[in-house]
Design a protein around this motif. Sequence first.
Motif, mmCIF file in Angstrom:
data_model
loop_
_atom_site.group_PDB
_atom_site.id
_atom_site.type_symbol
_atom_site.label_atom_id
_atom_site.label_comp_id
_atom_site.label_asym_id
_atom_site.label_seq_id
_atom_site.Cartn_x
_atom_site.Cartn_y
_atom_site.Cartn_z
ATOM 1 N N LYS A 216 2.776 -0.339 -10.945
ATOM 2 C CA LYS A 216 1.989 0.719 -11.585
ATOM 3 C C LYS A 216 0.564 0.246 -11.883
ATOM 4 N N GLU A 217 0.415 -0.993 -12.292
ATOM 5 C CA GLU A 217 -0.924 -1.529 -12.527
ATOM 6 C C GLU A 217 -1.727 -1.557 -11.236
ATOM 7 N N ARG A 218 -1.117 -1.981 -10.153
ATOM 8 C CA ARG A 218 -1.805 -2.020 -8.861
ATOM 9 C C ARG A 218 -2.181 -0.621 -8.381
ATOM 10 N N ALA A 219 -1.390 0.370 -8.791
ATOM 11 C CA ALA A 219 -1.667 1.760 -8.421
ATOM 12 C C ALA A 219 -2.729 2.382 -9.322
ATOM 13 N N GLY A 220 -3.164 1.625 -10.332
ATOM 14 C CA GLY A 220 -4.183 2.148 -11.238
ATOM 15 C C GLY A 220 -3.606 3.035 -12.324
ATOM 16 N N LEU A 221 -2.306 2.935 -12.548
ATOM 17 C CA LEU A 221 -1.648 3.731 -13.572
ATOM 18 C C LEU A 221 -1.432 2.865 -14.794
ATOM 19 N N ASP B 139 0.821 -1.213 0.000
ATOM 20 C CA ASP B 139 0.000 0.000 0.000
ATOM 21 C C ASP B 139 0.856 1.264 0.000
ATOM 22 N N GLU B 140 1.952 1.270 0.747
ATOM 23 C CA GLU B 140 2.855 2.421 0.762
ATOM 24 C C GLU B 140 3.504 2.628 -0.607
ATOM 25 N N CYS B 141 3.855 1.539 -1.260
ATOM 26 C CA CYS B 141 4.445 1.617 -2.597
ATOM 27 C C CYS B 141 3.442 2.195 -3.593
ATOM 28 N N ILE B 142 2.232 1.710 -3.540
ATOM 29 C CA ILE B 142 1.179 2.157 -4.455
ATOM 30 C C ILE B 142 0.884 3.642 -4.233
ATOM 31 N N GLU B 143 0.809 4.046 -2.995
ATOM 32 C CA GLU B 143 0.532 5.455 -2.700
ATOM 33 C C GLU B 143 1.660 6.350 -3.196
ATOM 34 N N ALA B 144 2.900 5.901 -3.067
ATOM 35 C CA ALA B 144 4.040 6.684 -3.553
ATOM 36 C C ALA B 144 3.997 6.823 -5.076
ATOM 37 N N LEU B 145 3.630 5.764 -5.770
ATOM 38 C CA LEU B 145 3.503 5.839 -7.233
ATOM 39 C C LEU B 145 2.388 6.794 -7.642
ATOM 40 N N ARG B 146 1.292 6.773 -6.928
ATOM 41 C CA ARG B 146 0.194 7.704 -7.225
ATOM 42 C C ARG B 146 0.619 9.146 -6.983
#
Length: 76
Positions: free
Chosen positions: A50-55, A5-12
């Motif tokens: 990036k896919e998990r982050a919705g990008l 979750d922290e990784c995904i939020e950072a990518l967003r």
Amino acid sequence: MTTEDECIEALREAAERLGESPTKAQYEEIGLTPASATIIRTCGGWNDAKERAGLERPSSKPEARRYRTSRGNVLG
């Protein structure tokens, strides 16, 4: 230990700052944490994260290079 979750939020956050889905080099240049290597290790790869982050990944067609965040914002 860094969570997915922290990784995904950072990518967003990086996508919001850049106005597009970040490349690994762009992410590193911004200087956010966790480090790109941590994101890769935690999420199984840069594009997987990036896919998990919705990008979305860029298309091979230049006119189709648009990105959508998980919040529905179109970037690029």
